[in-house]
Design a protein around this motif. Structure first.
Motif, short mmCIF file in Angstrom:
data_model
loop_
_atom_site.label_atom_id
_atom_site.label_comp_id
_atom_site.label_asym_id
_atom_site.label_seq_id
_atom_site.Cartn_x
_atom_site.Cartn_y
_atom_site.Cartn_z
N LEU A 99 0.83 -1.19 0.00
CA LEU A 99 0.00 0.00 0.00
C LEU A 99 0.87 1.25 0.00
O LEU A 99 1.84 1.34 0.75
CB LEU A 99 -0.92 0.01 1.23
N ALA A 100 0.50 2.20 -0.84
CA ALA A 100 1.13 3.51 -0.88
C ALA A 100 0.03 4.53 -1.12
O ALA A 100 -1.09 4.17 -1.46
CB ALA A 100 2.17 3.57 -1.99
N PHE A 101 0.34 5.79 -0.93
CA PHE A 101 -0.66 6.80 -1.22
C PHE A 101 -0.03 7.98 -1.93
O PHE A 101 1.17 8.22 -1.83
CB PHE A 101 -1.44 7.24 0.02
N PHE A 102 -0.86 8.70 -2.69
CA PHE A 102 -0.40 9.82 -3.51
C PHE A 102 -1.45 10.91 -3.47
O PHE A 102 -2.63 10.66 -3.68
CB PHE A 102 -0.17 9.37 -4.95
N SER A 103 -1.01 12.13 -3.22
CA SER A 103 -1.90 13.27 -3.21
C SER A 103 -1.50 14.19 -4.35
O SER A 103 -0.37 14.65 -4.43
CB SER A 103 -1.75 14.01 -1.87
N GLY A 104 -2.44 14.43 -5.27
CA GLY A 104 -2.11 15.29 -6.41
C GLY A 104 -3.33 15.58 -7.25
O GLY A 104 -4.41 15.06 -7.02
N GLY A 105 -3.11 16.41 -8.25
CA GLY A 105 -4.17 16.76 -9.17
C GLY A 105 -4.31 15.75 -10.29
O GLY A 105 -3.55 14.78 -10.38
N CYS A 106 -5.26 15.98 -11.18
CA CYS A 106 -5.54 15.04 -12.27
C CYS A 106 -4.34 14.83 -13.18
O CYS A 106 -4.05 13.72 -13.59
CB CYS A 106 -6.73 15.54 -13.09
N VAL A 107 -3.65 15.91 -13.54
CA VAL A 107 -2.50 15.80 -14.44
C VAL A 107 -1.39 14.98 -13.78
O VAL A 107 -0.78 14.11 -14.42
CB VAL A 107 -1.98 17.21 -14.83
N GLN A 108 -1.14 15.22 -12.51
CA GLN A 108 -0.11 14.47 -11.79
C GLN A 108 -0.47 12.99 -11.70
O GLN A 108 0.39 12.12 -11.82
CB GLN A 108 0.10 15.05 -10.40
N VAL A 109 -1.75 12.68 -11.47
CA VAL A 109 -2.18 11.29 -11.37
C VAL A 109 -2.02 10.59 -12.72
O VAL A 109 -1.57 9.45 -12.78
CB VAL A 109 -3.64 11.20 -10.87
N LYS A 110 -2.35 11.27 -13.82
CA LYS A 110 -2.18 10.68 -15.15
C LYS A 110 -0.71 10.37 -15.43
O LYS A 110 -0.38 9.31 -15.95
CB LYS A 110 -2.73 11.62 -16.23
N ARG A 111 0.18 11.30 -15.06
CA ARG A 111 1.61 11.08 -15.23
C ARG A 111 2.08 9.90 -14.39
O ARG A 111 2.84 9.06 -14.85
CB ARG A 111 2.39 12.34 -14.84
N LEU A 112 1.63 9.84 -13.14
CA LEU A 112 2.01 8.74 -12.26
C LEU A 112 1.51 7.41 -12.81
O LEU A 112 2.23 6.42 -12.79
CB LEU A 112 1.45 8.97 -10.85
N LYS A 113 0.28 7.39 -13.33
CA LYS A 113 -0.28 6.16 -13.89
C LYS A 113 0.57 5.65 -15.04
O LYS A 113 0.84 4.45 -15.15
CB LYS A 113 -1.71 6.40 -14.34
#
Length: 102
Positions: free
Chosen positions: A5-19
């Motif tokens: 388990l990990a967690f990430f806090s960010g906006g939509c653009v950051q989440v898309k990049r992370l994905k």
């Protein structure tokens, strides 16, 4: 939960990049709107009630059982209220399903 388990806090653009970065690895991004389901009394923002904690923990436990061997990355919005409520829910998950103590 180490290696699960990990967690990430960010906006939509950051989440898309992370994905995109995590697609080749054994990681799966998940999110929940349960930490938003709170009707404030005044200027408070949560963390919700026992039914929200129960639903979050049971759905997360099911995902962890299904995605065996993958690291689940819990994503939520990058604002104070979302971080506080998501942290509370993850803490409840750790105590109820991870064997952690307060």
């Amino acid at each position: 939960i180490p290696h699960r388990l990990a967690f990430f806090s960010g906006g939509c653009v950051q989440v898309k990049r992370l994905k995109q970065q995590l697609e080749a690895r054994r990681h799966r991004l998940i999110s929940s709107d349960l930490h938003h389901r709170y009707f404030p009394f005044a200027a408070d923002f949560g963390p919700g009630n026992l039914s929200i904690v129960h639903r979050f923990c049971t759905s997360f436990a099911k995902r962890m059982a299904i995605d065996d061997g993958q690291v689940l990355v819990y994503c939520f919005q990058d604002n104070f209220e979302a971080r506080a409520n998501a942290s509370f829910l993850l803490g409840a998950l750790m105590m109820l399903y991870g064997g952690w103590t307060p």
